[in-house]
Motif scaffolding. Structure first.
Motif, PDB file in Angstrom:
ATOM      1  N   VAL A  22       0.835  -1.199   0.000  1.00 40.63           N
ATOM      2  CA  VAL A  22       0.000   0.000   0.000  1.00 40.63           C
ATOM      3  C   VAL A  22       0.874   1.255   0.000  1.00 40.63           C
ATOM      4  O   VAL A  22       0.662   2.174  -0.793  1.00 40.63           O
ATOM      5  N   LEU A  23       1.866   1.287   0.880  1.00 37.31           N
ATOM      6  CA  LEU A  23       2.754   2.453   0.941  1.00 37.31           C
ATOM      7  C   LEU A  23       3.504   2.661  -0.370  1.00 37.31           C
ATOM      8  O   LEU A  23       3.635   3.787  -0.844  1.00 37.31           O
ATOM      9  N   THR A  24       4.005   1.569  -0.962  1.00 40.57           N
ATOM     10  CA  THR A  24       4.725   1.727  -2.224  1.00 40.57           C
ATOM     11  C   THR A  24       3.797   2.168  -3.340  1.00 40.57           C
ATOM     12  O   THR A  24       4.208   2.917  -4.223  1.00 40.57           O
ATOM     13  N   ASN A  25       2.564   1.750  -3.293  1.00 39.31           N
ATOM     14  CA  ASN A  25       1.592   2.189  -4.296  1.00 39.31           C
ATOM     15  C   ASN A  25       1.246   3.666  -4.113  1.00 39.31           C
ATOM     16  O   ASN A  25       1.218   4.436  -5.073  1.00 39.31           O
ATOM     17  N   VAL A  26       0.987   4.067  -2.884  1.00 38.02           N
ATOM     18  CA  VAL A  26       0.616   5.458  -2.596  1.00 38.02           C
ATOM     19  C   VAL A  26       1.780   6.411  -2.891  1.00 38.02           C
ATOM     20  O   VAL A  26       1.588   7.496  -3.433  1.00 38.02           O
ATOM     21  N   PHE A  27       2.985   5.980  -2.556  1.00 35.51           N
ATOM     22  CA  PHE A  27       4.152   6.856  -2.702  1.00 35.51           C
ATOM     23  C   PHE A  27       5.085   6.392  -3.822  1.00 35.51           C
ATOM     24  O   PHE A  27       6.290   6.614  -3.765  1.00 35.51           O
ATOM     25  N   ASN A  54       5.911   7.461  -6.614  1.00 32.07           N
ATOM     26  CA  ASN A  54       6.756   8.478  -7.246  1.00 32.07           C
ATOM     27  C   ASN A  54       7.915   8.918  -6.357  1.00 32.07           C
ATOM     28  O   ASN A  54       8.784   9.659  -6.808  1.00 32.07           O
ATOM     29  N   TYR A  55       7.918   8.473  -5.096  1.00 31.59           N
ATOM     30  CA  TYR A  55       8.912   8.956  -4.150  1.00 31.59           C
ATOM     31  C   TYR A  55       9.833   7.871  -3.600  1.00 31.59           C
ATOM     32  O   TYR A  55      10.896   8.189  -3.064  1.00 31.59           O
ATOM     33  N   ILE A  56       9.407   6.633  -3.672  1.00 28.37           N
ATOM     34  CA  ILE A  56      10.218   5.558  -3.093  1.00 28.37           C
ATOM     35  C   ILE A  56      10.339   4.398  -4.075  1.00 28.37           C
ATOM     36  O   ILE A  56       9.453   4.154  -4.886  1.00 28.37           O
ATOM     37  N   SER A  57      11.429   3.714  -3.948  1.00 31.64           N
ATOM     38  CA  SER A  57      11.657   2.512  -4.748  1.00 31.64           C
ATOM     39  C   SER A  57      11.203   1.313  -3.926  1.00 31.64           C
ATOM     40  O   SER A  57      11.743   1.069  -2.838  1.00 31.64           O
TER      41      SER A  57
END
Length: 181
Positions: free
Chosen positions: A142-147, A149-152
């Motif tokens: 969920v976090l990687t999907n939401v962010f 553009n900011y995290i790998s």
């Protein structure tokens, strides 16, 4: 006059959590789940309390304890035991309706179905810094999907895996004693 302070204690304890100046977002999901389980243990069959309560139909008769086993607190039970059966039945019916409505509202209004609150538990140092206590957080979909553009996602998972081994025991103990804020 019948009064039932018993079930109010659940809501008062949950509400008190928000009176702190500390950051508690990492505890929101677990405390919400705890609130719902504590409330539901009074009227839902115990075997169903292990499941995902947010998907439970609280009013479904097969999910409910027998009427005589629904618990309204020791004080209330003492007060109604000498009342006529018809009044006891009405009190129990109305209290059960309140329990059901409260559980439904908790499921709707609180973050039980918001997966980001499940994932954010990683902020708890007892999870983050303890390699043996990380089964609830393995990756962060969920976090990687939401962010995205900011995290790998791959770098995040690699750093997550390395984190508990990056510090020595003394540093870990110091970090665990620090608050998030």
């Amino acid at each position: 006059m019948l009064r039932n302070q018993y079930s109010l204690q659940y809501f008062n304890s949950y509400n008190a959590m928000f009176q702190t100046r500390s950051i508690i977002i990492q505890d929101l999901y677990s405390n919400t789940t705890k609130l719902l389980k504590l409330l539901c243990q009074n009227f839902i069959k115990p075997s169903l309390l292990r499941d995902d309560l947010s998907k439970l139909v609280y009013s479904y008769p097969n999910n409910l304890l027998p009427e005589s086993e629904v618990f309204f607190g020791a004080e209330c039970e003492m007060e109604i035991k000498n009342l006529p059966d018809s009044i006891v039945f009405e009190v129990r019916t109305q209290c059960l309706k309140c329990y059901i409505k409260a559980a439904e509202e908790i499921s709707i209004r609180l973050p039980l179905n918001n997966n980001i609150f499940k994932e954010i538990t990683f902020l708890d140092s007892s999870i983050t810094l303890d390699a043996s206590n990380r089964s609830s957080v393995k990756h962060f979909p969920v976090l990687t999907n939401v962010f995205e553009n900011y995290i790998s996602p791959t770098k995040l998972i690699e750093e997550w895996r390395e984190l508990p081994y990056f510090f020595n025991k003394e540093e870990i103990n110091n970090l665990k004693n620090m608050s998030i804020n």
